[in-house]
Design an enzyme around this catalytic site. Structure first.
Site, mmCIF file in Angstrom:
data_model
loop_
_atom_site.group_PDB
_atom_site.id
_atom_site.type_symbol
_atom_site.label_atom_id
_atom_site.label_comp_id
_atom_site.label_asym_id
_atom_site.label_seq_id
_atom_site.Cartn_x
_atom_site.Cartn_y
_atom_site.Cartn_z
ATOM 1 N N LYS A 1 29.141 76.425 20.118
ATOM 2 C CA LYS A 1 30.392 76.020 20.763
ATOM 3 C C LYS A 1 31.435 75.895 19.648
ATOM 4 O O LYS A 1 32.114 74.870 19.488
ATOM 5 C CB LYS A 1 30.164 74.681 21.499
ATOM 6 N N ASP B 1 17.459 72.906 23.431
ATOM 7 C CA ASP B 1 16.649 72.124 24.365
ATOM 8 C C ASP B 1 17.065 72.453 25.800
ATOM 9 O O ASP B 1 16.235 72.741 26.676
ATOM 10 C CB ASP B 1 16.883 70.633 24.067
ATOM 11 N N TYR C 1 20.073 65.273 17.449
ATOM 12 C CA TYR C 1 18.720 64.712 17.454
ATOM 13 C C TYR C 1 18.345 64.107 16.105
ATOM 14 O O TYR C 1 17.228 63.637 15.942
ATOM 15 C CB TYR C 1 17.696 65.805 17.789
ATOM 16 N N ASP D 1 28.340 77.669 27.020
ATOM 17 C CA ASP D 1 28.551 77.583 28.470
ATOM 18 C C ASP D 1 28.525 78.974 29.099
ATOM 19 O O ASP D 1 27.895 79.199 30.147
ATOM 20 C CB ASP D 1 29.838 76.816 28.819
#
Ligand code: NAD
Length: 365
Positions: A190, A247, A124, A223
């Site tokens: 991740k 988000d 972002y 995930d």
């Protein structure tokens, strides 16, 4: 004491839900001088900019704003005003609590999660290069000097994660956990794939965790985190995440507790704070007195707590909880499709919450 607070009605359904929140705050007995500021589509029409300088000046001066959602054109047009406000004011924390309310249909009844999302970095940060642009060509040429081949048809967005940014967001999560007596902080990442950026975030999280031995700490790959939140959300408490995962995961958590109509948020920095519902401007419902104002009203509760008005925040929250558990004066999103004829509108929900506040006025708790 009267507060001066910047009020940004926003686009689409924004003006309706913000008006509902404003009325509720006043009904709770908080004296506010509202400094109303236009942004987004309306501001483009009147001043040529979606975020006129005077809006940022108003928030800087008042230090607190209550804001409606603002439309961001998809693919083209002006960049997100929301992202611009967060960056300009360095509102590095996006706090999104998600908890179950009785009376709201959901397979989960006892969810009480707090999502702490980093708000200024990551994908972002707005460092993007368009396909076939001169900047993209320079980038490709540079990459080739590093023996990295990038296809000619590529566009690129940078994922920027800093040590300072990671440390301060994780520290906020731990300080929040201590202050509100939460038992655990989970860092979500991740880092198995993005070893540089997410690896840095995870190292920062582990470093800060050592300062707070009284709070349990663990980490999860994003995930796996999504699956676990749907299967066993009760295992989790405070989650801290980089911007993009934050988000997405916070919308997932909003879904677990009944949807966007009930999801509040706070954007916090060291010098200013902006409170807004998680949902967007839902343009197709604009002006229809249809959507749920509770996300905006619960955002105003976060604002009241930030101002030190704990008792009034609790009073508003209690009125919202009561209206939801009775299930009579609620909007369409809280009812099942077969009960659609029984729903009421945005204004009527606010009227009912105000009536409950008035019933209890004088009995602050
Ligand atoms: P959205 O949140 O506006 O709407 C998605 C759907 O969620 C709606 O169609 C509706 O079914 C439901 N919904 C949203 N708010 C609700 C409420 N209060 N009560 C009941 N149901 C509600 O998401 P979108 O359609 O992806 O985005 C529309 C615009 O809003 C876009 O321009 C987007 O960029 C912008 N947006 C702004 C913010 C912000 O200002 N902070 C946040 C998200 C999206």
């Amino acid at each position: 004491m009267a507060y001066t607070i910047t009020l940004i009605p926003g686009d689409g359904v924004g003006p309706e839900v913000v008006e509902a929140a404003r009325r509720v705050v006043e009904a709770a007995g908080v004296q506010v001088k509202w400094d109303v500021q236009e942004t987004g589509e309306k501001a483009v029409e009147t001043s040529g900019s979606p975020i006129p300088d005077k809006v940022l000046e108003s928030i800087r001066m008042n230090k607190v704003a209550l804001k409606g959602p603002i439309t961001t054109p998809v693919g083209t047009g002006f960049r997100s005003v929301n992202v611009a406000i967060r960056k300009a004011l360095d509102l590095y924390v996006n706090l999104r609590p998600a908890r179950s309310f009785s009376g709201v249909k959901s397979p989960f009844l006892d969810i009480d999660l707090v999502i702490v999302r980093e708000n200024t970095e990551d994908l972002y940060a707005g460092i993007e290069f368009e396909q076939a642009s001169p900047e993209m060509r320079h980038l490709r040429e540079f990459m080739e000097t590093e023996k990295i081949k990038v296809n000619e048809d590529a566009a690129c967005s940078f994922k920027l994660i800093t040590w300072k940014g990671s440390i301060r967001i994780v520290r906020f999560a731990f300080e929040y956990a201590v202050r509100y007596k939460r038992r655990k902080v989970t860092a979500v990442h991740k880092a198995n794939i993005m070893k540089a950026t997410d690896g840095l975030f995870l190292r920062a999280a582990r470093t800060v965790a050592e300062e707070f031995p009284e709070v349990e700490f663990e980490d999860r790959i994003v995930d796996n985190m999504c699956m676990q939140l749907v299967q066993k959300p009760e295992l989790y408490d405070v989650l801290v995440l980089p911007n993009l995962y934050g988000d997405i995961v916070s919308d997932l958590c909003a879904g677990l507790v009944g949807g966007l109509g009930l999801a509040p948020s706070a954007n916090l920095g060291d010098k200013a704070a902006v409170f807004e519902p998680v949902h967007g401007s839902a343009p197709r419902y604009a002006g229809q007195n249809k959507v749920n104002p509770m996300a905006a009203i619960l955002s105003s509760c976060l604002m009241l707590r930030h101002l030190g008005e704990e008792a009034r925040a609790a009073q508003v929250e209690s009125a919202v909880t009561q209206v939801l558990s009775e299930g009579k004066m609620v909007t369409y999103d809280v009812k099942s499709a077969s009960e659609e004829s029984l729903v009421v509108g945005t204004k009527e929900v606010a009227d009912e919450i105000i009536a409950r506040i008035k019933e209890h006025s004088g009995k602050l708790y």
